[in-house]
Write an enzyme that holds these catalytic residues in place. Structure first.
Site, PDB file in Angstrom:
ATOM      1  N   PHE A 109      -6.163   2.349   0.661  1.00 53.11           N
ATOM      2  CA  PHE A 109      -5.277   2.514  -0.533  1.00 53.11           C
ATOM      3  C   PHE A 109      -3.955   2.739   0.180  1.00 53.11           C
ATOM      4  CE2 PHE A 109      -6.804   6.673   0.838  1.00 53.11           C
ATOM      5  CZ  PHE A 109      -5.827   7.411   0.258  1.00 53.11           C
ATOM      6  N   LYS A 110      -3.816   3.109   1.301  1.00 48.37           N
ATOM      7  CA  LYS A 110      -2.471   3.671   2.089  1.00 48.37           C
ATOM      8  C   LYS A 110      -1.565   2.837   1.805  1.00 48.37           C
ATOM      9  CE  LYS A 110      -4.559   7.643   2.982  1.00 48.37           C
ATOM     10  NZ  LYS A 110      -4.677   8.221   4.359  1.00 48.37           N
ATOM     11  N   ASP A 111      -2.128   1.417   1.734  1.00 48.80           N
ATOM     12  CA  ASP A 111      -1.015   0.354   1.790  1.00 48.80           C
ATOM     13  C   ASP A 111      -0.067   0.495   0.362  1.00 48.80           C
ATOM     14  OD1 ASP A 111      -1.658  -1.014   4.125  1.00 48.80           O
ATOM     15  OD2 ASP A 111      -3.162  -1.827   3.186  1.00 48.80           O
ATOM     16  N   THR A 142      -3.868   5.924   7.186  1.00 50.49           N
ATOM     17  CA  THR A 142      -2.385   6.169   6.964  1.00 50.49           C
ATOM     18  C   THR A 142      -1.512   5.520   7.977  1.00 50.49           C
ATOM     19  OG1 THR A 142      -2.443   8.224   5.760  1.00 50.49           O
ATOM     20  CG2 THR A 142      -0.633   7.916   7.122  1.00 50.49           C
TER      21      THR A 142
END
Length: 463
Positions: A109-111, A142
């Site tokens: 999800f950090k993308d 991250t």
């Protein structure tokens, strides 16, 4: 739109300066001076927008110093690398809605935030002709997402600290096999909290920060949180179109950044659109103890199968505390100084307000493994350990009749060993992960000493 510190010690600054500042110069975290609101009429007009178009609408509420056309181009470029046209698609499984946030370059999800942040950095440096040294700590995802966002970019060097041996093997390889000249990986002999503490200490040394133009990619950077606000609005619009009036979200979190984005989205949307934020933790239950008991107190970091949540000091908690303290920066400063000295804060007197926003559940290792296995058997859908924590909490905390969106934060193949313990075999590796084992890797092992990190940046940083 101007930005201020949670600790009240800086004059308001514009968005572009806030992005480059990262951590506020008084040691606090940056927030909008006022939160905008979205009307029901605006929501109706956004109903059929693509993810990229919606991102431009939401983000532009907070950005007035980047031309709209440029902002739209940055957003299009950021999400052009995702392998799903909806960017964050939603699927219905087991009576829940799963929002897949792992379709970016590093399958986490950090993308969603870091692809945009990398392009914002590049845009700002292009205007000023400057340079920067990005310094960040990661508990797993991250680091690789940040590296993917800035690798090879002119005028940027990136230094990522990760806890040695405490990420999944694939998470480590995703970072250390990137051999671009501007990428430096430091494996810290300690925990994520040790790494994060060193990063904050170096950012708080203003002379060093200025000399090396330090930039932040952790969720201490407001742009990280802002990019994540978008997918909460996107999910709400999708379910509203199916007839939902109110929606809950279940968020596996250790650092409070992802769920704080949900808190901001709840404030932006008309009242009642987002009802409850379900805060899911693993055995590192710092945040669950805060929600359920009113005690924000450090404990010993426990190693789990969901390493991105193996945290006992949640950086973004300070942002929520600012609103819990009625935007009183002096009180927040006093609270954080007290926490730094004692390792705990008694906020039990504010529990009734916290419970208006959050429910929380801590999920054990046995429960996580059982959740992966049971969900796979019942739904033929594979959860990674972090998402399994969120799904278990959602099932235990949901309210009958109100849909719950569970944030799926990583591709299950990134945690093959944990998945194999649950279902008896490791998931098939996507090509991007399968090729990592054969790649050359590069990493520096370093003690948890900020002086050593400082020396490394002095030797390898841009000046």
């Amino acid at each position: 739109m101007r930005y201020i510190s949670t600790r009240g010690g800086i004059d308001p600054i514009p968005f572009r300066e806030a992005v480059m500042m990262g951590l506020a110069r008084d040691g606090g975290l940056l927030l909008p001076q006022t939160l905008p609101t979205i009307t029901a009429g605006q929501l109706a007009g956004w109903q059929n927008l693509s993810y990229q178009q919606l991102a431009a609408e939401v983000i532009s509420l907070f950005v007035d110093d980047i031309p709209r056309q440029v902002l739209e181009e940055l957003i299009e470029r950021s999400y052009g690398s995702f392998n799903h046209p909806q960017v964050t698609p939603i699927t219905r499984r087991g009576g829940l809605y799963i929002m897949e946030l792992f379709h970016g370059p590093t399958l986490a999800f950090k993308d969603v935030a870091l692809q945009l942040l990398g392009n914002l950095f590049e845009y700002q440096l292009g205007l000023t002709g400057g340079h920067m040294n990005i310094l960040g700590a990661t508990s797993g995802d991250t680091g690789s997402a940040a590296i993917a966002g800035v690798r090879g970019k002119k005028g940027i060097n990136i230094f990522i600290l990760h806890p040695h041996g405490r990420t999944s093997p694939i998470q480590a390889l995703q970072m250390t096999t990137v051999l671009d000249e501007n990428v430096f990986n430091l494996a810290v002999e300690g925990t994520f909290d040790d790494a994060q503490s060193m990063v904050k200490e170096l950012f708080n040394d203003l002379q060093f920060k200025d000399a090396f133009q330090l930039g932040a990619i952790n969720s201490i950077n407001w742009a990280r949180v802002l990019a994540q606000v978008v997918y909460y609005v996107y999910a709400y619009l999708k379910l509203q179109k199916q007839g939902a009036e109110a929606v809950d979200f279940s968020v596996p979190t250790g650092n409070f950044g992802d769920i704080f984005a949900g808190f901001v989205a709840k404030r932006l949307l008309p009242a009642g659109c987002i009802e409850t934020l379900i805060l899911a933790t693993n055995a590192n239950d710092l945040l669950t103890r805060f929600v359920n008991q009113g005690q924000y107190a450090k404990g010993e970091v426990k190693v789990t199968s969901s390493p991105s949540m193996d945290i006992q000091v949640a950086s973004n908690f300070e942002r929520y505390l600012y609103y819990l303290r009625d935007e009183d920066g002096a009180q927040v400063r006093a609270d954080m100084e007290s926490f730094a000295a004692s390792g705990s804060l008694d906020l039990s007197g504010l529990r009734s307000r916290v419970e208006q926003e959050f429910k929380s559940r801590s999920v054990s290792e046995a429960e996580t493994e059982a959740m992966i296995r049971d969900f796979y058997q019942a739904e033929e859908y594979l959860l990674d350990p972090h998402t399994a924590v969120g799904v278990k909490a959602a099932l235990d905390c949901r309210v009958d009749g109100r849909p719950v969106v569970c944030l799926a934060t990583a591709h299950p193949a990134k945690f093959g060993e944990a998945v194999a313990r649950a279902i008896g075999s490791e998931p098939e590796l996507p090509p991007a992960l399968a090729e990592l084992a054969d790649k050359e890797s590069r990493c520096e092992l370093i003690a948890a000493d900020p002086a050593l990190v400082r020396s490394f940046i002095e030797e390898h940083g841009l000046r």
